[in-house]
Scaffold this motif. Structure first.
Motif, PDB file in Angstrom:
ATOM      1  N   GLY A 164       0.813  -1.204   0.000  1.00  0.00           N
ATOM      2  CA  GLY A 164       0.000   0.000   0.000  1.00  0.00           C
ATOM      3  C   GLY A 164       0.849   1.257   0.000  1.00  0.00           C
ATOM      4  N   GLU A 165       1.861   1.274   0.857  1.00  0.00           N
ATOM      5  CA  GLU A 165       2.761   2.432   0.954  1.00  0.00           C
ATOM      6  C   GLU A 165       3.506   2.662  -0.360  1.00  0.00           C
ATOM      7  OE1 GLU A 165       6.913   3.574   3.306  1.00  0.00           O
ATOM      8  OE2 GLU A 165       5.939   1.652   3.673  1.00  0.00           O
ATOM      9  N   LEU A 166       4.061   1.597  -0.934  1.00  0.00           N
ATOM     10  CA  LEU A 166       4.838   1.727  -2.164  1.00  0.00           C
ATOM     11  C   LEU A 166       3.949   1.973  -3.389  1.00  0.00           C
ATOM     12  CD1 LEU A 166       7.516  -1.007  -1.443  1.00  0.00           C
ATOM     13  CD2 LEU A 166       7.847   1.472  -1.423  1.00  0.00           C
ATOM     14  N   SER A 167       2.720   1.535  -3.334  1.00  0.00           N
ATOM     15  CA  SER A 167       1.774   1.826  -4.416  1.00  0.00           C
ATOM     16  C   SER A 167       1.417   3.308  -4.418  1.00  0.00           C
ATOM     17  CB  SER A 167       0.499   0.992  -4.264  1.00  0.00           C
ATOM     18  OG  SER A 167       0.772  -0.372  -4.426  1.00  0.00           O
ATOM     19  N   ARG A 168       1.195   3.861  -3.239  1.00  0.00           N
ATOM     20  CA  ARG A 168       0.887   5.297  -3.140  1.00  0.00           C
ATOM     21  C   ARG A 168       2.053   6.148  -3.654  1.00  0.00           C
ATOM     22  NH1 ARG A 168      -1.488   3.313   1.397  1.00  0.00           N
ATOM     23  NH2 ARG A 168       0.268   3.781   2.769  1.00  0.00           N
ATOM     24  N   LYS A 169       3.256   5.650  -3.497  1.00  0.00           N
ATOM     25  CA  LYS A 169       4.441   6.378  -3.965  1.00  0.00           C
ATOM     26  C   LYS A 169       4.737   6.109  -5.440  1.00  0.00           C
ATOM     27  CE  LYS A 169       6.531   6.506   0.610  1.00  0.00           C
ATOM     28  NZ  LYS A 169       7.645   6.117   1.465  1.00  0.00           N
ATOM     29  N   GLY A 170       3.959   5.214  -6.058  1.00  0.00           N
ATOM     30  CA  GLY A 170       4.121   4.929  -7.477  1.00  0.00           C
ATOM     31  C   GLY A 170       5.204   3.926  -7.815  1.00  0.00           C
ATOM     32  N   VAL A 171       5.749   3.249  -6.806  1.00  0.00           N
ATOM     33  CA  VAL A 171       6.823   2.286  -7.037  1.00  0.00           C
ATOM     34  C   VAL A 171       6.263   0.930  -7.442  1.00  0.00           C
ATOM     35  CG1 VAL A 171       8.811   1.124  -5.989  1.00  0.00           C
ATOM     36  CG2 VAL A 171       8.298   3.491  -5.402  1.00  0.00           C
ATOM     37  N   LEU A 172       5.123   0.572  -6.881  1.00  0.00           N
ATOM     38  CA  LEU A 172       4.476  -0.701  -7.180  1.00  0.00           C
ATOM     39  C   LEU A 172       3.100  -0.458  -7.778  1.00  0.00           C
ATOM     40  CD1 LEU A 172       5.204  -2.785  -3.934  1.00  0.00           C
ATOM     41  CD2 LEU A 172       6.516  -2.755  -6.061  1.00  0.00           C
ATOM     42  N   ASP A 173       2.661  -1.427  -8.561  1.00  0.00           N
ATOM     43  CA  ASP A 173       1.287  -1.452  -9.052  1.00  0.00           C
ATOM     44  C   ASP A 173       0.586  -2.591  -8.358  1.00  0.00           C
ATOM     45  OD1 ASP A 173       1.599   0.651 -10.891  1.00  0.00           O
ATOM     46  OD2 ASP A 173       2.344  -0.719 -12.442  1.00  0.00           O
ATOM     47  N   ARG A 174      -0.639  -2.319  -7.945  1.00  0.00           N
ATOM     48  CA  ARG A 174      -1.450  -3.337  -7.279  1.00  0.00           C
ATOM     49  C   ARG A 174      -2.742  -3.452  -8.076  1.00  0.00           C
ATOM     50  NH1 ARG A 174      -2.440  -3.254  -0.910  1.00  0.00           N
ATOM     51  NH2 ARG A 174      -3.081  -5.402  -0.704  1.00  0.00           N
TER      52      ARG A 174
ATOM     53  N   ARG B 246     -10.954 -12.052  -8.467  1.00  0.00           N
ATOM     54  CA  ARG B 246     -10.954 -10.618  -8.166  1.00  0.00           C
ATOM     55  C   ARG B 246     -10.663 -10.303  -6.699  1.00  0.00           C
ATOM     56  NH1 ARG B 246     -14.235  -7.098 -11.866  1.00  0.00           N
ATOM     57  NH2 ARG B 246     -13.978  -8.163 -13.844  1.00  0.00           N
ATOM     58  N   ARG B 247     -10.750 -11.300  -5.833  1.00  0.00           N
ATOM     59  CA  ARG B 247     -10.437 -11.076  -4.415  1.00  0.00           C
ATOM     60  C   ARG B 247      -8.929 -11.060  -4.175  1.00  0.00           C
ATOM     61  NH1 ARG B 247     -13.232 -16.161  -2.238  1.00  0.00           N
ATOM     62  NH2 ARG B 247     -12.297 -16.797  -4.179  1.00  0.00           N
ATOM     63  N   ARG B 248      -8.186 -11.562  -5.123  1.00  0.00           N
ATOM     64  CA  ARG B 248      -6.732 -11.709  -4.985  1.00  0.00           C
ATOM     65  C   ARG B 248      -6.020 -10.522  -5.617  1.00  0.00           C
ATOM     66  NH1 ARG B 248      -2.863 -14.871  -8.357  1.00  0.00           N
ATOM     67  NH2 ARG B 248      -1.099 -15.306  -7.004  1.00  0.00           N
ATOM     68  N   ALA B 249      -5.155  -9.872  -4.827  1.00  0.00           N
ATOM     69  CA  ALA B 249      -4.373  -8.740  -5.329  1.00  0.00           C
ATOM     70  C   ALA B 249      -3.076  -9.248  -5.955  1.00  0.00           C
ATOM     71  CB  ALA B 249      -4.059  -7.774  -4.201  1.00  0.00           C
ATOM     72  N   ILE B 250      -2.735  -8.696  -7.112  1.00  0.00           N
ATOM     73  CA  ILE B 250      -1.486  -9.011  -7.788  1.00  0.00           C
ATOM     74  C   ILE B 250      -0.602  -7.767  -7.720  1.00  0.00           C
ATOM     75  CG2 ILE B 250      -0.401  -9.620  -9.984  1.00  0.00           C
ATOM     76  CD1 ILE B 250      -1.987 -11.897  -8.851  1.00  0.00           C
ATOM     77  N   VAL B 251       0.654  -7.975  -7.320  1.00  0.00           N
ATOM     78  CA  VAL B 251       1.588  -6.868  -7.120  1.00  0.00           C
ATOM     79  C   VAL B 251       2.697  -6.970  -8.168  1.00  0.00           C
ATOM     80  CG1 VAL B 251       3.166  -5.778  -5.480  1.00  0.00           C
ATOM     81  CG2 VAL B 251       1.101  -6.947  -4.650  1.00  0.00           C
ATOM     82  N   SER B 252       3.045  -5.829  -8.749  1.00  0.00           N
ATOM     83  CA  SER B 252       4.143  -5.787  -9.719  1.00  0.00           C
ATOM     84  C   SER B 252       4.903  -4.473  -9.559  1.00  0.00           C
ATOM     85  CB  SER B 252       3.608  -5.922 -11.146  1.00  0.00           C
ATOM     86  OG  SER B 252       2.722  -4.860 -11.445  1.00  0.00           O
ATOM     87  N   LEU B 253       6.102  -4.449 -10.115  1.00  0.00           N
ATOM     88  CA  LEU B 253       6.879  -3.213 -10.124  1.00  0.00           C
ATOM     89  C   LEU B 253       6.254  -2.257 -11.134  1.00  0.00           C
ATOM     90  CD1 LEU B 253      10.504  -4.671 -10.216  1.00  0.00           C
ATOM     91  CD2 LEU B 253       9.351  -3.646  -8.262  1.00  0.00           C
ATOM     92  N   ALA B 254       6.173  -0.993 -10.771  1.00  0.00           N
ATOM     93  CA  ALA B 254       5.679   0.009 -11.709  1.00  0.00           C
ATOM     94  C   ALA B 254       6.721   0.190 -12.810  1.00  0.00           C
ATOM     95  CB  ALA B 254       5.427   1.331 -10.988  1.00  0.00           C
ATOM     96  N   ASP B 255       6.257   0.253 -14.038  1.00  0.00           N
ATOM     97  CA  ASP B 255       7.176   0.399 -15.171  1.00  0.00           C
ATOM     98  C   ASP B 255       8.084   1.614 -15.015  1.00  0.00           C
ATOM     99  OD1 ASP B 255       6.261  -1.885 -16.416  1.00  0.00           O
ATOM    100  OD2 ASP B 255       4.820  -0.814 -17.673  1.00  0.00           O
ATOM    101  N   ALA B 256       7.567   2.678 -14.424  1.00  0.00           N
ATOM    102  CA  ALA B 256       8.335   3.920 -14.284  1.00  0.00           C
ATOM    103  C   ALA B 256       9.570   3.752 -13.400  1.00  0.00           C
ATOM    104  CB  ALA B 256       7.441   5.025 -13.717  1.00  0.00           C
ATOM    105  N   HIS B 257       9.554   2.749 -12.511  1.00  0.00           N
ATOM    106  CA  HIS B 257      10.672   2.561 -11.573  1.00  0.00           C
ATOM    107  C   HIS B 257      11.427   1.254 -11.786  1.00  0.00           C
ATOM    108  CE1 HIS B 257       9.713   6.114  -9.286  1.00  0.00           C
ATOM    109  NE2 HIS B 257       8.447   5.736  -9.246  1.00  0.00           N
ATOM    110  N   ARG B 258      10.980   0.445 -12.739  1.00  0.00           N
ATOM    111  CA  ARG B 258      11.595  -0.878 -12.950  1.00  0.00           C
ATOM    112  C   ARG B 258      13.091  -0.766 -13.255  1.00  0.00           C
ATOM    113  NH1 ARG B 258       9.922  -5.860 -13.857  1.00  0.00           N
ATOM    114  NH2 ARG B 258       7.748  -5.208 -13.956  1.00  0.00           N
ATOM    115  N   ASP B 259      13.489   0.132 -14.152  1.00  0.00           N
ATOM    116  CA  ASP B 259      14.902   0.255 -14.517  1.00  0.00           C
ATOM    117  C   ASP B 259      15.755   0.699 -13.329  1.00  0.00           C
ATOM    118  OD1 ASP B 259      14.385  -0.589 -17.081  1.00  0.00           O
ATOM    119  OD2 ASP B 259      14.372   1.429 -17.949  1.00  0.00           O
ATOM    120  N   ALA B 260      15.245   1.621 -12.526  1.00  0.00           N
ATOM    121  CA  ALA B 260      16.002   2.093 -11.357  1.00  0.00           C
ATOM    122  C   ALA B 260      16.192   0.958 -10.353  1.00  0.00           C
ATOM    123  CB  ALA B 260      15.282   3.270 -10.706  1.00  0.00           C
ATOM    124  N   ILE B 261      15.147   0.177 -10.126  1.00  0.00           N
ATOM    125  CA  ILE B 261      15.230  -0.942  -9.180  1.00  0.00           C
ATOM    126  C   ILE B 261      16.169  -2.016  -9.722  1.00  0.00           C
ATOM    127  CG2 ILE B 261      13.906  -2.835  -8.148  1.00  0.00           C
ATOM    128  CD1 ILE B 261      11.548  -0.755  -7.969  1.00  0.00           C
TER     129      ILE B 261
END
Length: 143
Positions: free
Chosen positions: A74-84, A91-106
Motif C-alpha cells: 500500500g505504501e509503495l503503491s501510493r508512492k508509485g513504485v508498485l502497481d497493485r 478478483r479477491r486476490r491482489a497481484i503486485v508488480s513493479l511500476a514500469d516507471a521505476h523498474r529500470d532504477a530498481i
C-alpha cells in the motif's frame, strides 16, 4: 585449512563490513527519500526476478504476515513504485508488480549486488554453491 574458530573470527569481521557496504549502496535518485529498508529490497528482488505475485505469495517468501506485505505494498503503491491490481481469475486476490516507471532504477540498484554475487559464485561447482547457500541459510536460522 583453517579451524572452525579461525573461520568464525574471519566471518565475524567480514559480515559487518559486508552489511556496511550494502547499506552504503546509493539509492537511485528517483527512489531517494522513500525510506526504503532491506525488506523492500527483498520485495523488489522477488518482483523483478519472478514477475507479478500475489500478496500471500510475497508474504510466504518474505516470511512475514500478509498484513505486513499489504502495508508495504500500500505504501509503495501510493508512492508509485508498485502497481497493485486484481487477479482477473480471482478478483479477491491482489497481484503486485513493479511500476514500469521505476523498474529500470530498481533493476540497476539490485544489479550491483547481483554482479558481486555472480563474481563470487560462478567459479564454484554446483555442489559448492549449494553448500554455501545451505551454510548461509543455517546461519540465518541460528540467529
Amino acid at each position: 585449512m583453517s579451524s572452525v574458530d579461525e573461520s568464525i573470527r574471519t566471518l565475524l569481521l567480514l559480515m559487518p563490513r559486508m552489511v556496511g557496504r550494502t547499506k552504503r549502496m546509493k539509492v537511485p535518485d528517483e527512489l531517494a527519500g522513500m525510506n526504503l529498508a532491506p525488506r523492500h529490497l527483498s520485495l523488489f528482488a522477488y518482483l523483478l526476478f519472478d514477475g507479478p505475485l500475489g500478496v500471500n505469495e510475497l508474504a510466504e517468501r518474505l516470511e512475514v504476515t500478509p498484513a505486513t506485505v499489504s502495508l508495504m505494498v500500500g505504501e509503495l503503491s501510493r508512492k508509485g513504485v508498485l502497481d497493485r491490481g486484481e487477479d482477473p481469475a480471482d478478483r479477491r486476490r491482489a497481484i503486485v508488480s513493479l511500476a514500469d516507471a521505476h523498474r529500470d532504477a530498481i533493476d540497476g540498484w539490485l544489479a550491483r549486488s547481483a554482479r558481486a554475487w555472480r563474481q563470487a559464485l560462478e567459479p564454484l561447482t554446483d555442489e559448492q554453491r549449494e553448500l554455501f547457500l545451505k551454510t548461509l541459510t543455517t546461519y540465518e536460522a541460528a540467529l
